[in-house]
Scaffold this motif. Structure first.
Motif, PDB file in Angstrom:
ATOM      1  N   ARG A  12     -10.049  -0.600  -4.380  1.00  0.00           N
ATOM      2  CA  ARG A  12      -9.094  -1.656  -4.024  1.00  0.00           C
ATOM      3  C   ARG A  12      -8.414  -1.351  -2.693  1.00  0.00           C
ATOM      4  N   THR A  13      -8.054  -0.082  -2.495  1.00  0.00           N
ATOM      5  CA  THR A  13      -7.405   0.317  -1.236  1.00  0.00           C
ATOM      6  C   THR A  13      -8.328   0.067  -0.055  1.00  0.00           C
ATOM      7  N   GLY A  14      -9.580   0.540  -0.182  1.00  0.00           N
ATOM      8  CA  GLY A  14     -10.539   0.339   0.903  1.00  0.00           C
ATOM      9  C   GLY A  14     -10.808  -1.125   1.167  1.00  0.00           C
ATOM     10  N   GLU A  52      -6.042  -7.451  -0.841  1.00  0.00           N
ATOM     11  CA  GLU A  52      -4.986  -8.406  -0.479  1.00  0.00           C
ATOM     12  C   GLU A  52      -5.026  -8.696   1.016  1.00  0.00           C
ATOM     13  N   LYS A  53      -4.518  -9.865   1.408  1.00  0.00           N
ATOM     14  CA  LYS A  53      -4.532 -10.257   2.813  1.00  0.00           C
ATOM     15  C   LYS A  53      -3.338  -9.701   3.583  1.00  0.00           C
ATOM     16  N   GLY A  54      -2.190  -9.608   2.945  1.00  0.00           N
ATOM     17  CA  GLY A  54      -0.996  -9.129   3.633  1.00  0.00           C
ATOM     18  C   GLY A  54      -0.426 -10.157   4.597  1.00  0.00           C
ATOM     19  N   ASP A  55       0.640  -9.760   5.276  1.00  0.00           N
ATOM     20  CA  ASP A  55       1.339 -10.630   6.224  1.00  0.00           C
ATOM     21  C   ASP A  55       0.586 -10.653   7.552  1.00  0.00           C
ATOM     22  N   ALA A  67       0.726  -4.654   1.733  1.00  0.00           N
ATOM     23  CA  ALA A  67       0.063  -5.389   0.665  1.00  0.00           C
ATOM     24  C   ALA A  67      -0.246  -4.501  -0.534  1.00  0.00           C
ATOM     25  N   LEU A  68      -0.415  -3.200  -0.313  1.00  0.00           N
ATOM     26  CA  LEU A  68      -0.810  -2.293  -1.384  1.00  0.00           C
ATOM     27  C   LEU A  68       0.359  -1.822  -2.242  1.00  0.00           C
ATOM     28  N   GLY A  69       1.586  -2.013  -1.795  1.00  0.00           N
ATOM     29  CA  GLY A  69       2.709  -1.731  -2.665  1.00  0.00           C
ATOM     30  C   GLY A  69       3.550  -0.530  -2.305  1.00  0.00           C
TER      31      GLY A  69
END
Length: 510
Positions: A12-14, A52-55, A67-69
């Motif tokens: 997920r991180t990658g 996740e896409k993030g900002d 996005a990862l928290g």
């Protein structure tokens, strides 16, 4: 079960780094070798839909981390203090992490406080506000004590944050081991050491009793500092998940319009914030390592107030003396002495050319002293200095990197208050005073007293310690055993005499 979970977490991180476009940026910043680059891109690419896409308004690496928290945000914050690991450009990008997360519910905050303090919120506080600040590990509420009516700030840990961080730290350890396995060349970046440092910092922040202790020690050190104050910890209303302190009332140090409207002298504040930091670092060896505008206010009486003590820096007395001599040498433009200090401290290997090193230091210092006063930067000087010392074989010293990073932040705060301040002129009296106190005759006497105190504790044992050392290091028996016996007896007598002398004189030296 931990292994599969860690693998899924890393996928997920990658995927998030790949989807946000941060993967290549991060691999470049780490100067990752080809095998690691190939493995990272191949493993992450098929799973991009998981990420996740993030900002989109943020730089790619910052976008992915946000996005990862919470654990990744905190990891990014810590990496921003390690340009030796991620490079100067990436470290600068990571510093802009706002650490702003959606607050958790006020009901969860009430439950955390009730569990920690053993009493309902309503019985302790007559007022309890919605969150006024929310970060990765905790959030802050403004409240009023029912018993005294005093305004306080209540910091509450996020529910379940310990378990969430533990899960991600396990994945980080797994990733570090995987990186070292796939690419032995990456071991020069010491990934396991980086994770160990991160784990130590985070585990400390997850226990608010430790932050309260740091605040209390900081307050004890600075109680006599003119123009400076700290919130007071309420120990009866603090614990592992909750910390209560007096509310810091005042104008934010970053709001120049509000400071001007309140009649505060911004140039004076600019000088004071820099001198306070240098005093804390040099005099006490314990300094606030997150002194940005968001953690500083100006009280109505003009005092600077600092708060949020989650990140504190510590440097031992010997390192402080070395650091002060280096700064003092640059202030006096005595580059030969600066070079000698590096060699005396063992920062630079003894087989390097001292004169050549002094010339390299001159190349660092002279351009800075040629600048206009408004452009002189001590933080940049230290950054250039680390570049030069690295070329001459100096190993990375984490405590100095944190000091340098904080120096840059404090300079930025000072410049925002007064763009025309002269950094060297402001710093010089603090550094000179510390030099006089720590390296002059008074310091020598103080060192002797400290040595005498230690020797006094071991005085009665000195004869035995000396004899044991001599026996251990003795060579095979010489041709004349009597001479060896006489020698040992003499040294034992000398040791006993020293022990008696120190034991008798130490109380007078104290």
């Amino acid at each position: 079960m931990r292994g599969p979970h860690n693998i899924l977490r890393l996928i997920r991180t990658g995927a998030t780094f790949e989807r946000t476009g941060a993967m290549g940026v991060v691999l470049d910043a780490l100067d990752a070798p080809a095998p690691l680059r190939i493995a990272a891109r191949v493993l992450a690419w098929p799973f991009r839909w998981l990420g996740e896409k993030g900002d989109p308004s943020l730089p790619p690496a910052v976008r992915a981390i946000q996005a990862l928290g919470p654990a990744y945000i905190k990891f990014g914050q810590i990496l921003s203090t390690r340009p030796d690991v991620v490079g100067a450009e990436m470290a600068t990008q990571l510093r802009v992490l706002q650490d702003k997360l959606p607050p958790f519910s006020i009901e969860d905050a009430h439950r955390q406080i009730r569990e920690e303090l053993g009493t309902p919120v309503e019985e302790v506080f007559s007022e309890f506000s919605a969150p006024v600040a929310a970060a990765s590990i905790a959030q802050v509420h403004r409240a009023k004590l029912r018993e005294t009516g005093e305004d306080v700030a209540v910091k509450v840990l996020r529910p379940g944050i310990e378990r969430a961080f533990r899960r991600d730290i396990d994945a980080f350890w797994f990733a570090a081991a995987l990186i070292e396995t796939l690419s032995p060349a990456s071991r020069r970046l010491k990934p396991r050491d980086v994770i160990a440092h991160f784990e130590g910092v985070v585990m400390g922040e997850l226990d608010l009793r430790l932050e309260a202790s740091a605040a209390s020690e900081f307050q004890a050190n600075t109680v006599n500092d003119a123009g400076f104050e700290l919130p007071r910890i309420n120990w009866m209303l603090s614990g592992r998940k909750v910390m209560t302190m007096t509310w810091a009332a005042g104008e934010p140090l970053g709001d120049n319009a509000a400071l001007d409207a309140a009649g505060h002298n911004r140039p004076a504040l600019s000088e004071r914030v820099l001198q306070l930091f240098l005093n804390h670092a040099l005099r006490d060896g314990f300094f606030h390592a997150d002194m940005h505008q968001g953690n500083l206010k100006v009280a109505p009486n003009g005092n600077i107030i600092a708060y949020d003590f989650g990140i504190m820096g510590h440097i031992d007395e010997y390192t402080r003396r070395v650091y002060a001599e280096i700064l003092y040498g640059f202030i006096r433009r005595d580059y030969k002495r600066v070079a000698e200090v590096h060699f005396e401290a063992g920062y630079v290997p003894a087989d390097r050319d001292k004169d050549e090193f002094a010339r390299a230091l001159r190349a660092v210092g002279e351009p800075i002293f040629g600048m206009d006063a408004t452009r002189i930067s001590m933080g940049k000087l230290l950054a250039y200095l680390f570049e030069v010392t690295e070329r001459f074989g100096m190993e990375t010293r984490t405590e100095l990197i944190l000091l340098q990073r904080t120096m840059v932040v404090v300079e930025g705060v000072a410049r925002s208050l007064d763009p025309h301040m002269n950094i060297w002129k402001t710093a010089q009296p603090v550094v000179e005073d510390y030099i006089k106190q720590s390296i002059g005759p008074k310091a020598a006497v103080s060192d002797l007293v400290k040595t005498a105190r230690v020797m006094a504790r071991f005085g009665p044992r000195l004869p035995g310690l000396v004899e044991a050392a001599l026996i251990k290091q003795a060579s095979p028996p010489p041709a004349f055993p009597a001479r060896r016996w006489v020698s040992r007896a003499v040294w034992t007598s000398v040791g006993a005499a020293i022990g008696v002398l120190v034991t008798l004189t130490a109380p007078h030296l104290m």
